[in-house]
Write an enzyme that holds these catalytic residues in place. Structure first.
Site, PDB file in Angstrom:
ATOM      1  N   GLY A 189      29.713  39.098  49.491  1.00 37.43           N
ATOM      2  CA  GLY A 189      28.785  39.823  48.914  1.00 37.43           C
ATOM      3  C   GLY A 189      28.763  41.363  48.960  1.00 37.43           C
ATOM      4  O   GLY A 189      29.706  41.717  49.498  1.00 37.43           O
ATOM      5  N   CYS A 190      28.490  42.035  47.662  1.00 35.16           N
ATOM      6  CA  CYS A 190      28.555  43.561  47.819  1.00 35.16           C
ATOM      7  C   CYS A 190      28.177  44.266  49.058  1.00 35.16           C
ATOM      8  O   CYS A 190      28.819  45.033  49.698  1.00 35.16           O
ATOM      9  CB  CYS A 190      28.112  43.964  46.589  1.00 35.16           C
ATOM     10  SG  CYS A 190      26.109  43.437  46.283  1.00 35.16           S
ATOM     11  N   TYR A 191      27.007  43.859  49.424  1.00 35.10           N
ATOM     12  CA  TYR A 191      26.459  44.648  50.611  1.00 35.10           C
ATOM     13  C   TYR A 191      27.337  44.243  51.881  1.00 35.10           C
ATOM     14  O   TYR A 191      27.706  45.123  52.535  1.00 35.10           O
ATOM     15  CB  TYR A 191      24.836  44.093  50.942  1.00 35.10           C
ATOM     16  CG  TYR A 191      23.752  44.769  49.963  1.00 35.10           C
ATOM     17  CD1 TYR A 191      23.727  46.017  49.841  1.00 35.10           C
ATOM     18  CD2 TYR A 191      22.913  44.074  49.212  1.00 35.10           C
ATOM     19  CE1 TYR A 191      22.633  46.682  48.834  1.00 35.10           C
ATOM     20  CE2 TYR A 191      21.953  44.513  48.397  1.00 35.10           C
ATOM     21  CZ  TYR A 191      21.948  45.917  48.356  1.00 35.10           C
ATOM     22  OH  TYR A 191      20.855  46.390  47.605  1.00 35.10           O
ATOM     23  N   THR A 200      30.447  43.638  52.164  1.00 33.76           N
ATOM     24  CA  THR A 200      31.667  44.252  51.983  1.00 33.76           C
ATOM     25  C   THR A 200      31.149  45.620  52.551  1.00 33.76           C
ATOM     26  O   THR A 200      32.237  46.048  53.321  1.00 33.76           O
ATOM     27  CB  THR A 200      32.004  44.156  50.663  1.00 33.76           C
ATOM     28  OG1 THR A 200      32.361  42.916  50.184  1.00 33.76           O
ATOM     29  CG2 THR A 200      33.324  45.110  50.481  1.00 33.76           C
ATOM     30  N   SER A 201      30.260  46.292  52.456  1.00 35.69           N
ATOM     31  CA  SER A 201      30.234  47.785  52.684  1.00 35.69           C
ATOM     32  C   SER A 201      29.835  48.072  54.026  1.00 35.69           C
ATOM     33  O   SER A 201      29.950  48.952  54.647  1.00 35.69           O
ATOM     34  CB  SER A 201      29.135  48.531  51.560  1.00 35.69           C
ATOM     35  OG  SER A 201      27.908  47.827  52.000  1.00 35.69           O
TER      36      SER A 201
END
Lengths: 342, 342, 342, 342
Positions: free
Chosen positions: A147-149, A151-152
């Site tokens: 997921g994008c979150y 990853t960050s």
């Protein structure tokens, strides 16, 4: 030249996948899958792309399964069925959805409130952060792109947990995303009148990326990691900024933290440490992740700020990065290491 | 591999030039020129670019003049001196500024209110719209890349004037630009608080791109072309939308207009006609120009809507497109034919 | 204290009506009408308003007809039925919709493609620009409040037509609106991902405000007025900017134009001439209209730039301004003459 | 009618002060002070306001000191001198700056790195949150209006600290502000090209509102409060959203928290609890503060989300609210309890 199918071609991540693959020296897109947009031309859903006369088609396991690689950019819960239908066909799969990211049936049930339809699959998919799990990805034929979150949040935390520099519990991840992170549907929540010139927290304590973060971070440390995650929607198209708070273990210095991060990512084309807190503008359009570290000795808290483009490093770019490893290409092939400004 | 110098590297057009050239198979950037930013690293002015450790330097005619091609992305009036300093060195020049776009000393005086310092140069530079002046560009060592607004207005009008389908006078060009069109200075007019959530016309009847439009359009028809041009600033980063009103000559049909446009641009990778009025989002990030045509028989007016990315087709992209022709590369080499969405 | 009903309370114009009326010394809101939101609290659709515990209700001719004044902020075509149901009840009506703005059945058919259900009503409603039709409004019990675009175009043009300073044909109105002008529905066209960072023309040659402009402007001059109207959607919430092109009659000077405008509006609280082209930011939040005038002797064209807040002077504010006249209040009672910045 | 002077009239807070005071039944603005804009008309700096022909003037202690109340909306460090010059003149002062908010010379030195020029004043100014310090404000002639961030953080936390429901240390305040929070200067950081479509943290661990938060929160609990504060800049004009993390004391329930908040603010016109996390859009334009509470039993963390308009409740509105108390008006006189949408 390997052949590629893209399922979910009409969405934002699907559009970015097509853009990257059309310009990739190693992949040729041979199938564009869609549901409600099936039968339409590509230009009718992605007027920004070339080759717009191509037609979107409904899922066909034989045609899709004959591609060398299948990218699935489908809504949550929609990947499992088509993935199972083509497993065994010889196609490698990179799933951008959340269906195969968790590791146990229990964790899936906790996160999503329903039983996983194919629980035996869980744990057998590589988790697609190439900088951390490159070998598993390269040797796997099934990758669950993160997921994008997560990853960050995972990229900057992993080296610190590995080296025991922060406590595994009490982590707070406070993130902001541009509106493309919520997809491309015409819902009230995504109206310009609602998003423009306003900010809000959403799914407070309930967002499904929290279990995903914990499941992945658990792999770097013996004890259980606990994260409190608060996502916010901000008025911009792309970009995620995560401000993460963690408790340093006794004796940890800022130099320790920065050295741990640098040593893990020194060979990476895309992951880089910066001194000043990064702006999302610095990474938008690229597959980069930038992170800065700040130690508050007054409250004994480590503050981490990380930035990515949610559709590139947080979705389509990272998926292609995984595919590069799976097919023996250089990891950065066909991926932008330079962003857009302004 | 040809060597390239970029003057004005710290600006928006400069940043895009570096991005395109760094990823180009035929050019290698060997000199980055800047004035107030000289001595700084590239990353300090363009954190979105890779190779950020490169240093910006003050203009040096010997070093710059030894490059095979010099791209000048300097403010109005600042190109003439360095251009003259390197003419004769063997370098080819693509000037993104306005200093060499007009054809006569009188026209320059009318437009800019001062005498041109090197009037003998005027008329000897090729005007850099490759789709219209490709042969001159290919055979020239000095190209004046067009302004962003003129690109959006001239490309759709030229075929209609050539074929006598519209009257040469009474043309109204009503355009909108994103804020990057006004450059990167910290002026009051470019504050977020001024631009965000507001629109305004500016330089009404006085914008210097109007004489440029007329000078170029004059080359397609015997009589003088007159244009009334009203630019507007709208709250977005990139993109120009021009809505152009012209009077059809007797007997002109919409089919005539569309056929004239299509026949001139049928071989173009970047210029394309669309039926629905284009959104700037469809072209942002690409070197494309989209245009639609609408005939109002009620008032006998042809309405044209065209869209470009002001920093790409309106500046850096078109400049590289010119350089491609000047050095024998395929016109589209290293240039994006696909935009970003969202 | 007069009682007021607001139909269409859940929309943007409805919300502004409630805000103005709740703070008005002469009106008390006693009925909030809605369709799909009936039964909900006001705060669920307008969290920005106070008195949020009030309930929205379905239309009830007896209850609505017992109010002293009924404001209708309904979609196109939805006003006629309820208006007819309460005519004769003694309620005065201010309709913010388009149903009663045109003057003849033929003009309505041309504009909307269907027959008007109550053609005998057409022409008997006052047209609600108080600065131009104040006496008719004050003496009428039925007022059709103007469209947002027509307000911005008619106010500056009317004095010029009256004084014969411009030709009645060949007028071009090129306008931009913020997204609230398109209402509050969850359509694809109103997604943040579509509107943010992009501009586009829409309904080119086909927008229904064009016949309305012509019908009203016709009242100021003997011959028929013709307008070509191009609306554009720009990425902001509120505001309309209209750039209007007209042909001066022989001998007309800029001084003539400005004097004609000033003499009509010198007593107005809200309409004012400015020298520099107005930014929409200067009027947003207020009931003001600002206009500037620019004469191009080169092409013999008068350029007018006007700015309003589409939801205030273009809708709810002007409707309350009309009601003030209808009930004997000072024209500006309860209306903001000051905007918001930023 | 009391007379009022506004120093710093050309800024955003100054403009809002003038707007509120011009429409207030109890105050009449008699002096508009400015530095670099002295001599200009009000309309040249605030085209959105009426009475634009008024002239801005340089500070004159006699004229300013003859006003009944002086509002100071000056940059940090600029209030002390003029405040001291008029103390004793009989004018009451509401300072929107930070010069008199802290309570001790040591705390000021720690926060600002310089000695306070008039340390004997510290601690003698009332802190201007009317809902918490109403009696001190009403009886004082010197009020230090709070910073925007502290308002958003202190209001929801104060009742919880008073009732011992949360630990005084380990508080994390993660906030976002619109660009108007950074003022109206033409700096690089406030360019549209920098702020639009990007988010960033700034002054990480170093923002001066952190000591202010701690100094005020200390008054509600015996032990020292510690806060870690991270501000972020987001692409919008107005609004602050603060997401605050605190550790509940043993036994604290969500019901306890909500009851403590409600009981303190039940009589407030402007402060209100909501169940869903508030959007800043719900409060922009109003003097309201909305807050929601969320208890994470999994990690034993209380999450609070609060929203204000930084220029109204966070600056000019709250300043007028204080003046209302100081002059015996109803607290909400002349202040908007309703926001703008959209």
């Amino acid at each position: 030249m390997y052949t590629a199918a893209v399922l979910g071609a009409s969405g934002y991540a699907g559009g970015e996948l097509i853009r990257f693959l059309d310009n990739h020296i190693g992949f040729e897109v041979v199938f564009l899958g869609a549901n409600t947009s099936a039968g339409k031309t590509l230009s009718s859903v992605h007027p920004q792309l070339s080759g717009g006369e191509r037609i979107l088609r409904t899922f066909d396991p034989d045609k899709v399964g004959s591609a060398d690689v299948v990218f699935m950019a489908l809504p949550h819960g929609a990947s499992a069925e088509p993935a199972m239908a083509i497993l065994g066909s010889g196609s490698k799969i990179v799933d951008l959805g959340s269906d195969f990211r968790l590791d146990t049936a229990q964790r899936y049930l906790d996160a999503y409130g329903v039983d996983h339809p194919f629980p035996e699959q869980l744990g057998s998919w590589a988790y697609g952060i190439p900088e951390l799990f490159g070998e598993e990805i390269a040797s796997s034929d099934r990758v669950a792109a993160p997921g994008c979150y997560p990853t960050s949040v995972v990229v900057p935390l992993a080296p610190l947990l590995t080296d025991g520099l922060i406590e595994p519990d009490g982590i707070i991840a406070d993130s902001m995303t541009g509106a493309s992170g919520a997809g491309r549907s015409s819902s009230e929540a995504l109206r310009f009148g609602v998003i423009d010139e306003s900010v809000a927290a959403y799914k407070v304590l309930e967002h499904r990326h929290r279990p995903e973060m914990e499941r992945v971070l658990d792999t770097f440390v013996d004890s259980d990691v606990s994260v409190l995650f608060t996502p916010h929607l901000v008025p911009m198209q792309r970009g995620i900024l995560s401000t993460v708070y963690a408790t340093p273990t006794p004796g940890t210095t800022l130099h320790d933290v920065e050295t741990a991060f640098d040593s893990v990512y020194e060979a990476s084309v895309f992951v880089r440490r910066v001194v000043e807190p990064p702006h999302t503008r610095w990474v938008v359009g690229s597959n980069n992740l930038l992170a800065s570290f700040h130690l508050d000795t007054r409250t004994n808290t480590l503050v981490i700020v990380s930035a990515i483009d949610n559709l590139v490093k947080g979705a389509a770019g990272q998926a292609v990065q995984c595919a590069n490893l799976m097919f023996g290409f250089e990891e950065s092939t066909g991926l932008p290491a330079e962003g857009w400004m302004p």
